[in-house]
Design an enzyme around this catalytic site. Structure first.
Site, short mmCIF file in Angstrom:
data_model
loop_
_atom_site.label_atom_id
_atom_site.label_comp_id
_atom_site.label_asym_id
_atom_site.label_seq_id
_atom_site.Cartn_x
_atom_site.Cartn_y
_atom_site.Cartn_z
N SER A 213 0.84 -1.19 0.00
CA SER A 213 0.00 0.00 0.00
C SER A 213 0.88 1.24 0.00
O SER A 213 1.78 1.38 0.83
CB SER A 213 -0.89 -0.01 1.25
OG SER A 213 -1.65 1.17 1.31
N HIS A 215 0.50 4.40 0.75
CA HIS A 215 0.52 5.43 1.81
C HIS A 215 1.30 5.02 3.05
O HIS A 215 1.50 5.84 3.94
CB HIS A 215 -0.91 5.88 2.16
CG HIS A 215 -1.72 4.92 2.98
ND1 HIS A 215 -1.82 5.03 4.35
CD2 HIS A 215 -2.47 3.87 2.63
CE1 HIS A 215 -2.63 4.07 4.80
NE2 HIS A 215 -3.03 3.35 3.77
N CYS A 340 -7.54 0.90 12.81
CA CYS A 340 -8.88 0.29 12.72
C CYS A 340 -9.43 0.01 14.10
O CYS A 340 -10.62 0.12 14.35
CB CYS A 340 -8.81 -1.01 11.94
SG CYS A 340 -7.44 -1.08 10.81
#
Ligand SMILES: *Cc1c(COP(=O)(O)O)cnc(C)c1O
Length: 405
Positions: A213, A215, A340
């Site tokens: 990913s 980012h 999360c």
């Protein structure tokens, strides 16, 4: 230097996301402002320019990860890559009559939630997959032997993350992959925390599927890749046009691909130097924590077995949610878990699987350092803020240590 600039935030949440680098921004700007802004599927000169820029980005991403360009599928990030990887493994299982999947119990929710879907009776590819979750040891490491013991003749897929996002434990994925492939199953690794931070060699290590990913290594948010071995066909997640060889429809985000390529090249180019400076920052942080007292650093102690920047700690007598608020007031950005889990009162499944008891888990803080974002002044300011926060919360706790919640 931190004290001289009281307005500067001390950002120690780089495992949640990183600041987009100037090189990545410049690469994206070049696409948006030049002819390559066009749709890479278009049949004209501007479309050709976009397609060239896209394939150039793909090739550079592949080089950084030691994969072939055709093995790099662009996605919207780590979660999508993980979803697609698991669906690819399940499709292989459905085709070959193998309906057992093995994963570590400390995977990211984008792996665990998809496993629940695959196990449910109405899940994709006929559902009803049998899922075995392998527990880590007390340091958050999943052993090769524990994974081997879980393998069956009908195992179609094994998914074990490259490095954990909460405690930084690096997993023995090379050896796990070898054992898994011997048994005819596919091996996927969620390398979102590893890419740009640890050397990755997709081809040498024989991985089937690997998620990254952008980012998490100073690239743009909302973009990532699933590296999928040329030996297998990835499951299509989005149906429509023929983009990404028909595996992911939708007009390709060339600018983000270019930003990701620039960021990954930069990160891989300075990997050794960054690792050295992160070790120094981590030592400084550990020394500071030692002075505060009651701190325990989770995860493996040896440098080679942990991510250079991720420091998961518990602080005796310091409730992490209260601590987060106080630290935020002092301009120090950390996390009480993964992004999360933070915001919800749910305890971290990673700490629970490591055997950390609930009371200690409520004092967990993740400080994730970055070589470009942070300097020694940041660490000093964070230690100072942690010391005053711990003193305040310990003084207000009924027994002085431990929370009575
Ligand atoms: C951040 C993270 C993801 C999710 O990546 P997104 O690009 O935010 O979807 C997946 N796995 C791990 C280990 C992560 O740290």
């Amino acid at each position: 230097m931190g004290q001289m600039e009281p307005d500067k935030l001390v950002y120690l949440d780089n495992a949640a996301t990183t600041r987009t680098s100037p090189a990545a921004l410049a690469a994206m700007r070049r696409i948006y402002e030049g002819p390559a802004f066009a749709n890479p599927m278009s049949q004209h000169a501007a479309g050709d320019a976009a397609l060239r820029a896209l394939e150039d980005a793909r090739a550079r991403i592949a080089t950084c990860l030691h994969a072939q360009p055709r093995e790099v599928e662009l996605t919207s990030g780590g979660s999508e890559s993980n979803n697609q990887a698991l669906l690819t493994g399940a499709a292989y299982g459905a085709r070959t009559g193998r309906r057992h999947i093995v994963a570590s119990a400390i995977e990211h929710p984008s792996v665990l939630r998809m496993l629940e879907r695959l196990a449910s009776p109405d899940g994709p590819f006929g559902g009803n997959f049998d899922v075995t979750l392998v527990r880590p040891d007390a340091d958050g490491v999943v052993s090769v032997s524990a994974v081997k013991a879980a393998l069956r003749d009908d195992t179609c897929l094994v998914s074990v993350m490259y490095a954990n996002n909460e405690v930084g434990a690096v997993q023995p994925v090379r050896d796990i992959c070898r054992a898994v492939r011997k048994r005819g199953a596919l091996f996927h690794t969620d390398a979102v925390q590893a890419a740009g931070h640890l050397p990755i060699d997709f081809t040498r290590d024989g991985f089937d599927l690997l998620s990254v990913s952008a980012h998490k290594f100073h690239g743009p948010r909302g973009t990532g890749a699933l590296v999928c071995s040329h030996r297998i066909v990835p499951a299509a997640l989005v149906l429509g046009g023929a983009q990404e060889r028909g595996h992911r429809a939708g007009t390709t985000d060339v600018a983000s691909a270019a930003g990701m390529a620039a960021a990954l090249e930069e990160a891989c180019g300075s990997l050794e130097q960054d690792t050295r400076s992160l070790r120094n920052l981590r030592e400084r942080l550990s020394a500071g924590l030692g002075r505060i007292g009651g701190a325990r650093v989770l995860g493996p102690a040896e440098d080679g077995r942990r991510l250079p920047g991720v420091v998961g700690i518990t602080l005796a007598g310091v409730d992490h949610e209260s601590a987060l608020v106080l630290l935020d007031g002092l301009g120090v950005c950390v996390s009480a878990g993964s992004a999360c889990a933070a915001g919800s009162l749910e305890e971290s499944h990673v700490l629970a699987e490591m055997g950390v008891d609930e009371d200690e888990a409520r004092t967990f803080l993740r400080l994730s350092l970055d070589a470009r974002e942070n300097d020694e002044g940041d660490v000093d300011r964070a230690v100072e803020a942690l010391a005053s926060t711990a003193a305040r919360l310990r003084a207000s706790a009924p027994s002085g240590v431990g929370s009575d919640r």
